[in-house]
Each structure stands twice: as structure tokens, then as C-alpha cells.
Design an enzyme around this catalytic site. Structure first.
Site, short mmCIF file in Angstrom:
data_model
loop_
_atom_site.label_atom_id
_atom_site.label_comp_id
_atom_site.label_asym_id
_atom_site.label_seq_id
_atom_site.Cartn_x
_atom_site.Cartn_y
_atom_site.Cartn_z
N SER A 122 0.81 -1.22 0.00
CA SER A 122 0.00 0.00 0.00
C SER A 122 0.85 1.27 0.00
CB SER A 122 -0.96 -0.02 1.18
OG SER A 122 -1.73 -1.19 1.14
N ARG A 143 7.15 6.45 -4.63
CA ARG A 143 7.71 7.10 -3.42
C ARG A 143 7.22 6.36 -2.20
NH1 ARG A 143 3.78 10.28 -5.34
NH2 ARG A 143 1.90 10.29 -4.07
N ASP A 148 -5.18 -2.66 -2.49
CA ASP A 148 -6.17 -3.12 -1.50
C ASP A 148 -7.61 -3.00 -2.00
OD1 ASP A 148 -6.05 -0.37 -1.40
OD2 ASP A 148 -6.07 -0.23 0.79
#
Ligand code: ADP
Length: 495
Positions: free
Chosen positions: A156, A171, A209
Site C-alpha cells: 500500500s 515514493r 487493497d
């Protein structure tokens, strides 16, 4: 009666009329289709390389891991093929020093070790058989294919996905900072460390997710109805849905199964209407955004999800406390106000601190229908150091929280309704149920959130009360477990 009038005025600012809902749905559809056409639009519409959803008959044993923040979860999922599954898991905290490790290898080696420990603990037979096999088979390929666990990797953090098990890290967020991982394929990083330990595991899928939520719901969906949309209303909000490949006009690089004609799209709808064409924008929304870490970004999410609703309520409450003309949360028995308050508020109450009011208290307020509003008053005391709240003050708090929650639910309906319309299912297959899986504390625990969504769906042009009845919104649990396993299964079938 100043408090009652002032509360009414504040509450009215959060009205989101039927007309507003319809205007937003049109704009949502426009931005969805713009996202399918080109990069850089408000709703990103990211192709996930998952080209179908399960129907509950899938079988097998899969692994899933979830790296999302403070913990790393390893689980195995046994899909029984009858819409049920058995899940076993271990959870470990990520050591702080690994979140800022010098090399990506340090973190991923730790993750691989947790997978090894999990296999030894829960799948000893499988593991031992594999070790024996490895000793007798000369080529790696000889043992790689049989008895091998396919693993779904829920990661995630922002990644640029370029294949079903390929994605480069854009990032780090949430306190992680390992610069040399940026730009690398996170699945390959994990696979390398797994291979160093000679584990019988293949990282088969990189899982978002929301896509996990869609898959998990579709597998368990009653009547084996294929699910159209998986949506999360938790800390943040996002949705993934099934669209026709022909509607994706921007280039899709990388390999995917073209036989189904479908593609699961990760909308990233949290950034719907960042330009504020249609989203409501009270002074409180403006203040929240200005003081956030990412002004001008995630504007839909900032009006809908758990992380932000409490903050909106807090800003309204503080405004009311500071209002000299209103006796609200003030110990003010001597004043000439016709409404006397007995409330005392500690100067160190977290209500005066940014993010100091958790959205969970909105659920307490909404659930409390007692004449004395007792549970809410207790929660105010415990969570916010607001003592002996008068009935009038508690009522004002409840009304404000409800207004903010209701607006969020109606905005949520904009997203769900737009996806239902985009699918064409309302007109093309008029007898079918449109199944939507949802996950997240807000939709799970906030009383009436789903009811308020339905109320708004029923006023959307092209849906109406009859269409709303055909939309079934059900909780989808464990997207990062069973959902990830199902994506690993889909990926394995493509190998
Ligand atoms: P995540 O989205 O991070 O996986 P959750 O689905 O549990 O986690 O969502 C957490 C968010 O939901 C937090 O912002 C929290 O304030 C909010 N929240 C938790 N419980 C409730 C509740 N009962 N009612 C409304 N919001 C809640």
C-alpha cells in the site's frame, strides 16, 4: 435559542441536495471517462492487469502478504471452492530501523524471513516436502512449478504497475524512507530475497487493497453474482471496478489476458474533482485543506473518508465554541443567555488540536437515540475532556456530526452511482443484481451510512428507486488476505 439557530445555520451548510448529487454524478462520469482516455486526469483510472472477478468456485491454497504501514501480515488462504475460505495469519511489527534502512534489501530480507517463519509454523508438511524435493531435483525449474505457493503481495504505497506482478515504487509514505528502493520493482525485490532462502514461493501478483476488496467480495458474494465494484471507506476512500477493455482509450503497456474483454480499473477516486467543479466547499473544507499536508489534492477523499470527517466536525465545533454570541460548551450559568450550559471543557481538550477528534465519535453520536444522549455525553468526556455536557450542547454536537456524515454518505453515493451507470448494467441486464463490496470502518460502523447512500442512489437520474433496489452493497472483508489470494490465482492461470 441562539445555539439552536446557529446550529441550524451550520448544519444547512452541509446540505447536499438531490440536484447537487445529480450534477456530481455527471461530472464523476465525465472525469472517469477522461481518466480512461489520458494520463494526468483527476481520476487516474489505473488498469490493474486483472481481467476478471471470481465466482466463488475457485479452489486452492495461496499465500498473501500485506505491507501497508506499521505491520507486516503473512497469511495462507485455503479457497474451498464454495464461496468459503480458511485463513491463517501471522502479524509482525516492522522494526523502525528497517523502515529507514540503507538498502531495500534489508527490509525485503526481513519480509522474506517472516514468510519462511510462517511456512515453517503453519505449513510444515508442505515446507518439508519442498526441502526434500529440492535436494533430489537438480534444476530449479524442476521444483519451482509443483508444490509452489503463489503469493499475492498487497503493497500500500504508490506504485506504477506495469504487469500483474510488476510495479515500480514511486515514493515511500507513512514514515518509510529507503531511497534505493524507489524506481525498483517491489515484486522482484521480494522475490530475490525469497529465492535467497530457497522458499517454494512465487510472487504472482501485486495487489492494490481496493482490487483485493473487489475480488474478496466477488468470491463470497451471495448467489455467486459477479461483483462490479469494490470500494473502501476507511482512513481514505477509493474504488476498483470492472470495465470493458474497449473503453480504455489510453495505451495499456504490459501483458494481460485479452480473452475476457474486461479489465479491473483502480479509479483512485479520492482525487475526484480536485478542481472543485462540483464538490461542496464550506469554509471548514477550505480550512482543512489549507492546513493539510497536500493542499488541493484528494479533495473528494477530504470530504468523504474517516481520516477527515472528524476534522471537519472539529473545525465546526471550535468555531461554535469561539462564537461569543452562543453558549456552547461554555460553563456559563451567569450569563443572560436564555440557554444555560453546564458544560466544562478542559483547555487541553484535544478538540483544540488538529486531528484531535476521531471520526469514531460520530458513530457514537449517530447511534445514540436516547433522550439524554447519554453515550455521546460519556464519549465527549472520555475522548475530548468535555465534562457534564448539557443536553443542548450534546444535541448540537450530534446534529453537526450527522450533517457532516450525511454529506459524506451522499458523496459516496455519487461514486457508487456513477460506477453503476458506467457499467451499463442498469439498462443492459435489467434483471441482474449489481453487487458492490465495501470495506472500511466508516461504512462498517457508522450507523445509517449505507441507508443514507441508498437514499441518495434512489434520486440519481438513470437509477431511481427501482435501480437503487437492484444495487446490493455488502461488506467485503479481508481484501488483503483472500482478495490477494484470488489475484494470485488469476495471475497463476495466466502463467
Ligand atoms: P484503514 O482504512 O486504515 O484500513 P479503517 O477501515 O479501520 O482502517 O479506517 C480507519 C478510519 O476510520 C480512521 O480514520 C477512523 O477515524 C475511522 N473510524 C474508525 N472507527 C470509526 C467509526 N466507528 N465510525 C466512523 N469512523 C470510524
Amino acid at each position: 435559542m441562539a445555539l439552536i439557530e446557529e446550529t441550524k445555520r451550520l448544519v444547512a451548510q452541509f446540505d447536499y441536495s438531490d440536484e447537487d448529487v445529480n450534477k456530481s454524478v455527471k461530472e464523476f462520469l465525465r472525469q472517469m471517462n477522461e481518466g480512461l482516455e489520458k494520463e494526468g486526469s483527476s481520476i487516474s483510472q489505473i488498469p490493474t492487469y486483472v481481467t476478471g472477478v471470481p465466482n466463488g468456485t475457485e479452489k486452492g491454497l495461496y499465500l498473501a502478504v500485506d505491507l501497508g504501514g506499521t505491520n507486516f501480515r503473512v497469511c495462507s488462504i485455503h479457497l474451498n471452492g464454495d464461496t468459503t475460505f480458511n485463513l491463517t495469519f501471522n502479524k509482525v511489527a516492522i522494526p523502525k530501523e528497517l523502515m529507514v534502512a540503507k538498502k531495500a534489501e534489508d527490509l525485503f530480507a526481513f519480509l522474506a524471513k517472516q514468510i519462511e517463519a510462517f511456512l515453517k509454523e503453519h505449513h510444515e508438511d508442505h515446507f518439508a516436502a519442498h526441502i526434500r524435493r529440492r535436494q533430489t531435483v537438480s534444476t530449479p525449474e524442476g521444483y519451482r512449478d509443483e508444490h509452489i505457493f503463489r503469493l499475492g503481495f498487497t503493497f500500500s504505497f504508490p506504485v506504477q504497475q506495469i504487469g500483474i506482478n510488476k510495479g515500480t515504487l514511486i515514493r515511500w509514505t507513512k514514515g518509510f524512507d529507503i531511497p534505493d528502493a524507489i524506481g525498483q520493482d517491489v515484486c522482484a525485490l521480494l522475490q530475490t530475497e525469497i529465492d535467497k532462502l530457497h522458499l517454494p514461493v512465487k510472487v504472482a501478483a501485486l495487489v492494490n487493497d481496493t482490487v483485493g476488496t473487489l475480488m474478496a467480495r466477488s468470491y463470497t458474494s451471495p448467489g455467486k453474482t459477479a461483483t462490479l465494484l469494490g470500494a473502501i471507506f476507511g482512513t481514505g476512500t477509493n474504488g476498483a471496478y470492472v470495465d470493458k477493455v474497449t473503453k480504455i482509450l489510453k495505451p495499456v503497456e504490459g501483458e494481460y489476458d485479452k480473452s475476457t474483454g474486461d479489465m479491473v480499473i483502480n479509479t483512485e477516486w479520492g482525487s475526484f474533482d480536485n478542481q472543485l467543479n462540483v464538490l461542496p466547499n464550506t469554509t471548514y473544507d477550505i480550512e482543512l485543506d489549507k492546513k493539510s499536508v497536500n493542499p488541493g489534492i484528494q479533495m473528494f477523499e477530504k470530504r468523504v473518508s474517516g481520516m477527515f470527517l472528524g476534522e471537519i466536525v472539529r473545525l465546526v465545533i471550535v468555531d461554535l465554541i469561539k462564537n461569543p454570541n452562543v453558549a456552547f460548551f461554555k460553563d456559563d450559568n451567569s450569563s443572560t443567555n436564555d440557554l444555560k450550559s453546564t458544560t466544562t471543557i478542559s483547555p487541553s481538550s484535544s478538540v483544540f488540536t488538529q486531528w484531535g477528534l476521531d471520526s469514531a465519535i460520530m458513530s457514537v453520536a449517530a447511534a445514540d437515540s436516547t433522550p439524554e444522549i447519554y453515550s455521546l455525553r460519556q464519549a465527549l468526556e472520555k475522548q475530548l475532556d468535555i465534562y457534564s455536557a448539557s443536553l443542548e450542547d450534546a444535541k448540537a454536537f450530534k446534529d453537526i456530526a450527522y450533517a457532516v456524515g450525511r454529506r459524506a454518505a451522499r458523496l459516496a453515493a455519487v461514486a457508487l452511482g456513477a460506477v453503476a451507470l458506467q457499467s451499463g448494467k442498469l439498462t443492459e441486464t435489467p434483471d441482474d443484481i449489481i453487487d458492490i463490496g465495501v470495506d472500511g470502518s466508516l461504512v462498517e460502523h457508522y450507523p445509517f451510512f449505507r441507508d443514507m447512500i441508498y437514499e441518495a442512489l434512489a434520486v440519481i437520474d438513470g437509477i431511481g428507486p427501482e435501480g437503487a433496489k437492484r444495487i446490493r452493497i455488502g461488506i467485503a472483508k479481508d481484501g488483503s488476505g483472500v482478495g490477494a489470494a484470488l489475484i494470485a490465482l488469476v495471475a497463476a492461470e495466466m502463467e
